[in-house]
Design an enzyme around this catalytic site. Sequence first.
Site, short mmCIF file in Angstrom:
data_model
loop_
_atom_site.label_atom_id
_atom_site.label_comp_id
_atom_site.label_asym_id
_atom_site.label_seq_id
_atom_site.Cartn_x
_atom_site.Cartn_y
_atom_site.Cartn_z
N HIS A 69 0.53 -1.18 -0.03
CA HIS A 69 0.19 0.17 0.14
C HIS A 69 0.84 1.56 0.13
CE1 HIS A 69 1.33 -0.92 4.52
NE2 HIS A 69 1.26 1.18 4.02
N HIS A 153 5.49 6.31 -1.45
CA HIS A 153 5.93 5.26 -1.64
C HIS A 153 5.78 4.17 -0.92
CE1 HIS A 153 5.96 5.72 2.87
NE2 HIS A 153 6.52 3.82 2.74
O1 ACK Z 1 4.97 1.41 4.74
P1 ACK Z 1 3.91 2.16 5.20
O2 ACK Z 1 3.59 3.88 4.64
O3 ACK Z 1 5.23 2.34 7.07
O4 ACK Z 1 3.02 1.70 6.18
C1 ACK Z 1 2.92 1.60 7.43
C2 ACK Z 1 1.35 1.26 7.96
O5 ACK Z 1 1.52 3.83 8.98
C3 ACK Z 1 1.02 0.97 9.39
O6 ACK Z 1 2.44 1.15 10.18
C4 ACK Z 1 2.98 4.05 8.17
N1 ACK Z 1 3.25 4.74 9.79
C5 ACK Z 1 3.25 4.10 10.60
N2 ACK Z 1 4.01 5.20 11.51
C6 ACK Z 1 3.74 6.76 10.74
C7 ACK Z 1 4.33 7.25 11.25
N3 ACK Z 1 4.72 7.83 12.00
N4 ACK Z 1 3.96 8.40 10.36
C8 ACK Z 1 3.81 8.13 9.38
N5 ACK Z 1 3.25 6.69 8.52
C9 ACK Z 1 3.70 5.82 9.07
C10 ACK Z 1 4.01 2.48 8.39
#
Ligand code: ACK
Length: 218
Positions: A69, A153
């Site tokens: 995703h 990303h």
């Molecule tokens: O790979 P990602 O974009 O990085 O998808 C997961 C999703 O949310 C579930 O964990 C993203 N994620 C986790 N913490 C944060 C944060 N503090 N800021 C932005 N994205 C986050 C993580």
Amino acid sequence: GPLEETTIPLFFGWFLLSPVQVKVGCSSMDFLKTLDTLEAFKKNTADFTGQAEKEVDLEQYFEAKGSFHCTTKFCNYGKADGATEYAGNPVVKKSYGSVSELSLTALFVTPRTFGARVCLTEEQLQLWPADTEKESEASIPGSASLPAGSRAHITLGCAEGVEPVQTGLDLLQILTLPEGEVVEEMELGSLRYYGEGRWMLSLREPICAAACFSSYYG
Ligand code: ACK
């Protein structure tokens, strides 16, 4: 009240439809398989292993982190800054459940993460929170000056003990660096090295991936 609070998800984003999950999984694995056989990569494995000249099997090195995703807004069930506002944004509500094409323009590898860079359309950028790239300025100087959507990303894998939030930060860091030298022309595109184990392959043909804008509750 408490009922309303619990309706805010862990995060919003575009979720790749299942046939594309397979396509992206295969292309990205092909890239990893080739990357760790290149002389240029083998010369720089110390960043991955801590030991010079030690071989790395990148396919083993990265663990998959759930389905593919592209996060738009991490809401943490309403606890993250701006979560309620984002969930209530009319554009977010109107787009919920819609399918659009994500354009994957690059693949990148660092000792921490493996990801795909997503290039958002004007329409997709309406779902991108304006302050995303500014939030990381303290840890990644220069990131606040990057165009909106720079952090977009897909996390393809993480090294042991690394959380997927790191993938977007690694991408931003690469984007703040001077463009690396092309070290290899690969079938998929041009491979550049950015030092400290950071590699980025600009795809000759972007990968088109159909994805549904939705949310994840966990
Ligand atoms: O790979 P990602 O974009 O990085 O998808 C997961 C999703 O949310 C579930 O964990 C993203 N994620 C986790 N913490 C944060 C944060 N503090 N800021 C932005 N994205 C986050 C993580």
